[in-house]
Design a protein around this motif. Structure first.
Motif, PDB file in Angstrom:
ATOM      1  N   ASP A   7       0.842  -1.193   0.000  1.00 49.54           N
ATOM      2  CA  ASP A   7       0.000   0.000   0.000  1.00 49.54           C
ATOM      3  C   ASP A   7       0.877   1.243   0.000  1.00 49.54           C
ATOM      4  OD1 ASP A   7      -2.274  -1.534   0.028  1.00 49.54           O
ATOM      5  OD2 ASP A   7      -2.495  -1.473   2.206  1.00 49.54           O
ATOM      6  N   SER A   8       0.628   2.133  -0.950  1.00 47.08           N
ATOM      7  CA  SER A   8       1.379   3.377  -1.034  1.00 47.08           C
ATOM      8  C   SER A   8       0.932   4.347   0.062  1.00 47.08           C
ATOM      9  CB  SER A   8       1.223   3.992  -2.417  1.00 47.08           C
ATOM     10  OG  SER A   8       2.126   5.067  -2.597  1.00 47.08           O
ATOM     11  N   GLY A  11      -2.777   4.540   0.528  1.00 48.39           N
ATOM     12  CA  GLY A  11      -3.527   3.289   0.538  1.00 48.39           C
ATOM     13  C   GLY A  11      -3.739   2.659  -0.813  1.00 48.39           C
ATOM     14  N   THR A  12      -3.304   3.308  -1.896  1.00 42.97           N
ATOM     15  CA  THR A  12      -3.417   2.714  -3.228  1.00 42.97           C
ATOM     16  C   THR A  12      -2.496   1.503  -3.319  1.00 42.97           C
ATOM     17  OG1 THR A  12      -3.961   4.844  -4.238  1.00 42.97           O
ATOM     18  CG2 THR A  12      -3.124   3.111  -5.702  1.00 42.97           C
ATOM     19  N   ARG A  13      -3.033   0.391  -3.795  1.00 47.92           N
ATOM     20  CA  ARG A  13      -2.288  -0.866  -3.841  1.00 47.92           C
ATOM     21  C   ARG A  13      -1.453  -0.932  -5.114  1.00 47.92           C
ATOM     22  NH1 ARG A  13      -2.057  -4.933  -0.605  1.00 47.92           N
ATOM     23  NH2 ARG A  13      -1.920  -7.125  -1.234  1.00 47.92           N
TER      24      ARG A  13
END
Length: 251
Positions: A7-8, A11-13
């Motif tokens: 997760d960046s 929260g973007t995977r």
């Protein structure tokens, strides 16, 4: 090769493809491409790994196996720089090398010029001065491709770009949001990039302006030409071999 996800910062995977063992080398792909299309398909990752390197190939958000969110809040300025910084933090890297092709090179230069990242060595592929200082012009081309996608006829200068986006299954809503996160780079900031740098570019590649001029603006850069156009150079073994040879000499 192993593929994992993390997760960046927001929260973007994101997908990470790892190959080899040894000194970490974070390697970034081009616009609307992927690690698979730029590095893995043509065997560049294997040539580089033979130098005792672990090749860490990120799929940017909106690319490859990573998520492509539609929420505009997921697209702050220079979001890709923040994604690479999140990867470095996730892996706990302190001593590593960084590089990329086209958008990956541009992202690497933004990160180092602004002092966000400090790799030991830097590799810049398929990038010239216009791709940095006049990025708004190139971004406008891709905005047209996205906005006029189904209207672009065969023979149009942007037809090939449209077909490439289609072949890669690019999410056009997310892609349009991503394009607006990429500012021009003040070329004066290139003087901040003190680490040894390889600038490598196809001998017929003028898509992002002069790579040789870019190398001249960097404090400690080697310039190498390989065969091919912007799209063609990544399909030839010479690109991976040039990167591997240079990294081997700097080890």
């Amino acid at each position: 090769m192993n593929t994992e996800f993390f997760d960046s910062f927001d929260g973007t995977r994101l997908a990470l493809h790892r190959h080899g063992a040894g000194r970490p080398f974070v390697l970034l792909h081009g616009l609307f491409s992927s690690a698979q299309m730029n590095w893995i398909k043509w065997g560049h990752h294997e040539a580089i790994a033979e130098q005792g390197v672990e090749v860490l190939m990120l799929d940017f958000r909106v690319h490859g196996e990573s998520e492509a969110p539609h929420d505009p809040e997921k697209y702050p300025t220079n979001v890709l720089v923040r994604d690479v910084a999140a990867l470095i933090d996730h892996l706990g890297l302190e001593d590593y090398d960084l590089g990329g092709f086209s958008l990956g090179a541009r992202t690497s230069l933004h990160a180092t010029a602004h002092g966000v990242l400090a790799p030991r060595h830097l590799v810049v592929g398929g990038m010239g001065t216009a791709g940095l200082g006049e990025w708004h012009r190139r971004a406008a081309k891709f905005r047209r491709v996205i906005d006029k996608f189904d209207e672009i006829p065969r023979g149009d200068p942007d037809y090939f770009s449209m077909q490439f986006l289609k072949s890669q299954g690019v999410d056009r809503v997310a892609a349009r949001l991503l394009l607006d996160t990429m500012p021009d780079l003040d070329l004066a900031l290139l003087g901040n990039i003190a680490m040894p740098t390889l600038v490598v570019c196809g001998d017929e590649d003028r898509d992002n302006g002069s790579a040789e001029e870019l190398a001249a603006l960097l404090p400690d850069a080697d310039f190498v030409e390989v065969p091919g156009t912007h799209m063609g150079s990544v399909t030839k073994p010479d690109l991976g071999q040039a990167i591997a040879k240079w990294l081997g000499k700097t080890a």
